[in-house]
Write an enzyme that holds these catalytic residues in place. Structure first.
Site, PDB file in Angstrom:
ATOM      1  N   ASP A  35      36.027 -14.553 -39.742  1.00 29.19           N
ATOM      2  CA  ASP A  35      35.484 -13.791 -38.954  1.00 29.19           C
ATOM      3  C   ASP A  35      36.600 -12.550 -38.089  1.00 29.19           C
ATOM      4  OD1 ASP A  35      34.355 -14.034 -35.380  1.00 29.19           O
ATOM      5  OD2 ASP A  35      34.041 -12.430 -36.648  1.00 29.19           O
ATOM      6  N   ASP A 219      32.875  -6.150 -38.581  1.00 27.58           N
ATOM      7  CA  ASP A 219      32.861  -7.534 -38.339  1.00 27.58           C
ATOM      8  C   ASP A 219      32.088  -8.392 -39.168  1.00 27.58           C
ATOM      9  OD1 ASP A 219      31.704  -9.055 -35.163  1.00 27.58           O
ATOM     10  OD2 ASP A 219      32.630  -9.711 -37.097  1.00 27.58           O
TER      11      ASP A 219
HETATM   12  C1  LIG Z   1      26.716  -8.875 -29.840  1.00 24.92           C
HETATM   13  C2  LIG Z   1      26.343  -9.990 -30.980  1.00 24.92           C
HETATM   14  C3  LIG Z   1      26.865 -10.609 -31.900  1.00 24.92           C
HETATM   15  C4  LIG Z   1      28.353 -10.293 -32.238  1.00 24.92           C
HETATM   16  O1  LIG Z   1      28.743 -10.892 -33.253  1.00 24.92           O
HETATM   17  C5  LIG Z   1      25.972 -11.224 -32.594  1.00 24.92           C
HETATM   18  C6  LIG Z   1      25.935 -12.056 -33.810  1.00 24.92           C
HETATM   19  N1  LIG Z   1      25.430 -11.798 -34.846  1.00 24.92           N
HETATM   20  N2  LIG Z   1      25.590 -13.102 -35.800  1.00 24.92           N
HETATM   21  C7  LIG Z   1      26.599 -13.885 -34.985  1.00 24.92           C
HETATM   22  C8  LIG Z   1      27.177 -15.058 -35.455  1.00 24.92           C
HETATM   23  C9  LIG Z   1      27.199 -15.827 -36.586  1.00 24.92           C
HETATM   24  C10 LIG Z   1      26.793 -15.555 -37.859  1.00 24.92           C
HETATM   25  N3  LIG Z   1      25.294 -16.143 -37.823  1.00 24.92           N
HETATM   26  C11 LIG Z   1      24.341 -15.520 -37.660  1.00 24.92           C
HETATM   27  C12 LIG Z   1      23.004 -16.218 -37.681  1.00 24.92           C
HETATM   28  C13 LIG Z   1      21.726 -15.571 -37.529  1.00 24.92           C
HETATM   29  C14 LIG Z   1      21.303 -14.281 -37.224  1.00 24.92           C
HETATM   30  N4  LIG Z   1      20.957 -16.616 -37.630  1.00 24.92           N
HETATM   31  C15 LIG Z   1      19.507 -16.464 -37.648  1.00 24.92           C
HETATM   32  C16 LIG Z   1      21.448 -17.712 -38.105  1.00 24.92           C
HETATM   33  C17 LIG Z   1      20.900 -19.109 -38.409  1.00 24.92           C
HETATM   34  C18 LIG Z   1      22.942 -17.388 -38.000  1.00 24.92           C
HETATM   35  C19 LIG Z   1      24.033 -18.119 -38.233  1.00 24.92           C
HETATM   36 CL1  LIG Z   1      24.073 -19.720 -38.751  1.00 24.92          CL
HETATM   37  N5  LIG Z   1      25.218 -17.401 -38.118  1.00 24.92           N
HETATM   38  N6  LIG Z   1      28.025 -16.876 -36.166  1.00 24.92           N
HETATM   39  C20 LIG Z   1      28.343 -17.980 -36.903  1.00 24.92           C
HETATM   40  C21 LIG Z   1      28.601 -16.793 -34.740  1.00 24.92           C
HETATM   41  C22 LIG Z   1      29.326 -17.741 -34.181  1.00 24.92           C
HETATM   42  C23 LIG Z   1      28.082 -15.586 -34.538  1.00 24.92           C
HETATM   43  C24 LIG Z   1      28.308 -15.048 -33.120  1.00 24.92           C
HETATM   44  N7  LIG Z   1      27.602 -13.799 -32.903  1.00 24.92           N
HETATM   45  N8  LIG Z   1      26.705 -13.340 -33.873  1.00 24.92           N
HETATM   46  C25 LIG Z   1      24.794 -11.175 -31.730  1.00 24.92           C
HETATM   47  C26 LIG Z   1      23.392 -11.922 -32.120  1.00 24.92           C
HETATM   48  N9  LIG Z   1      24.951 -10.353 -30.837  1.00 24.92           N
HETATM   49  C27 LIG Z   1      23.941 -10.029 -29.949  1.00 24.92           C
END
Ligand SMILES: Cc1c(C=O)c(-c2nnc3c4c(C[n+]5cc6c(C)n(C)c(C)c6c(Cl)n5)n(C)c(C)c4cnn23)c(C)n1C
Length: 329
Positions: A35, A219
């Site tokens: 990450d 990212d």
């Molecule tokens: C401000 C921000 C983000 C900044 O980063 C963000 C985001 N977007 N993907 C991830 C992340 C992920 C990647 N990720 C995304 C996933 C999605 C969209 N879905 C449906 C699943 C099942 C996911 C998994 Cl297992 N893993 N991981 C592992 C972590 C700890 C994340 C944290 N935030 N994140 C979101 C949704 N937002 C609003």
């Protein structure tokens, strides 16, 4: 010295990418999510509540002859999707792609939020952001890459993420054969801990790039491409069936619709994301409604060039020259 590790999409939507990392002596191999948007290396461990850890590969410091407790140190982190984790800290040898850092801070989770409990394909994250973003207290710790940089042939790494196939993270060298186009460089701003940069413009469907600069971060830990509403609207105005879906909290469209490409300018190059890379996945198994890979960053306050954008490029994270390189793939 160099390192090279394969990385694989975790599921059919390329939601995250999994890379194997060896920790301790004898080696304990964990599947971790690299990450560039954070700066902590943390893992599910023997200290994670059994109910939370079930289904996950865990790290046991007590089974590693080279593990040492970093006494008095703790950590706590929250991510953009509101997931979180916290715990205490060990140091141990951590090997990625054949390159070992002897004394790496390994943050052991004593608490993990439900998103992590449910995401059994990963056992933690490897933060590849800038050290200033590390969340260990009282003394922040260095990232694996920061510890490795001075011994690598060049203080840089590249990300080659791919749609539904194996990609790579290379450390200390650039394999230019991974890219079609020339690598264009632009200054990276690490002051917030992220790899910040400014894109010079964008276009939809191969049109001429306009000159609207977009400041954001590169990212690998974020799935989507998250940009301002005016750009998101300009894109989806070209998608006849597109509409905002409140329950999905994003723009959806008919899976059968051909999506236009989306291009952005960076470092004098133009990176074009093909339409099919912008159709992320059906909103649920078997649905004919699909979720867009480009969504709004309005509620976030920062633009994020996540995996949907990174998949179109070979990206060079050049710490030595504080710059980012982008080349069309
Ligand atoms: C401000 C921000 C983000 C900044 O980063 C963000 C985001 N977007 N993907 C991830 C992340 C992920 C990647 N990720 C995304 C996933 C999605 C969209 N879905 C449906 C699943 C099942 C996911 C998994 Cl297992 N893993 N991981 C592992 C972590 C700890 C994340 C944290 N935030 N994140 C979101 C949704 N937002 C609003």
């Amino acid at each position: 010295q160099t390192g090279s590790a394969n990385t694989n999409p975790s599921d059919s939507a390329d939601d995250e990418y999994i890379t194997s990392v060896s920790i301790g002596t004898p080696a304990q191999v964990l599947p971790l999510d690299f990450d560039t948007g954070s700066s902590d290396l943390w893992v599910f461990s023997s200290e994670t509540p059994k109910s939370s850890a079930s289904g996950h590969v865990t790290y046991s410091p007590s089974k590693s002859s080279t593990a040492k407790k970093l006494s008095g140190s703790t950590w706590s982190i929250e991510y953009g999707d509101k997931s979180s984790s916290s715990g205490d800290v060990y140091t141990d040898v951590v090997t990625i792609g054949g390159f070992s850092v002897k004394t790496q801070a390994v943050e052991s989770a004593t608490k993990v939020s439900t998103q992590f409990v449910q995401d059994t394909v990963i056992s933690g994250l490897v933060g590849l952001g800038f050290d200033i973003g590390n969340q260990v207290s009282p003394r922040p710790q260095k990232t694996w890459f920061s510890n490795a940089a001075s011994s690598l042939a060049e203080p840089l790494f590249t990300a080659d993420l791919r749609h539904q196939e194996t990609g790579s993270y290379n450390f200390g060298f650039i394999d230019t054969s991974l890219a079609k186009g020339t690598i264009g460089y632009t200054p990276a701003d690490g002051s917030e801990g992220y790899w910040g940069f400014t894109a010079t413009g964008y276009s939809v469907g191969g049109a001429q790039l306009n000159r609207n600069s977009i400041t954001g971060i590169a990212d690998t830990g974020t799935t989507l491409l998250l940009l301002p509403d005016n750009i998101v609207d300009a894109y989806y105005n070209n998608v006849e069936s597109a509409e905002y879906d409140d329950s999905q909290e994003g723009v959806v469209f008919d899976c059968s619709e051909d999506l236009p490409s989306f291009s952005f300018g960076v470092g004098g190059q133009t990176i074009t994301i093909s339409g099919d890379l912008l159709n992320l996945t059906p909103i649920e198994e078997g649905s004919s409604t699909c979720f867009g890979g480009l969504q709004s960053s309005a509620d976030i306050g920062i633009n994020i060039f996540g995996d949907v954008a990174l998949k179109a490029a070979l990206v060079v994270f050049d710490l030595g020259n504080e710059r980012l390189g982008w080349a069309q793939k």
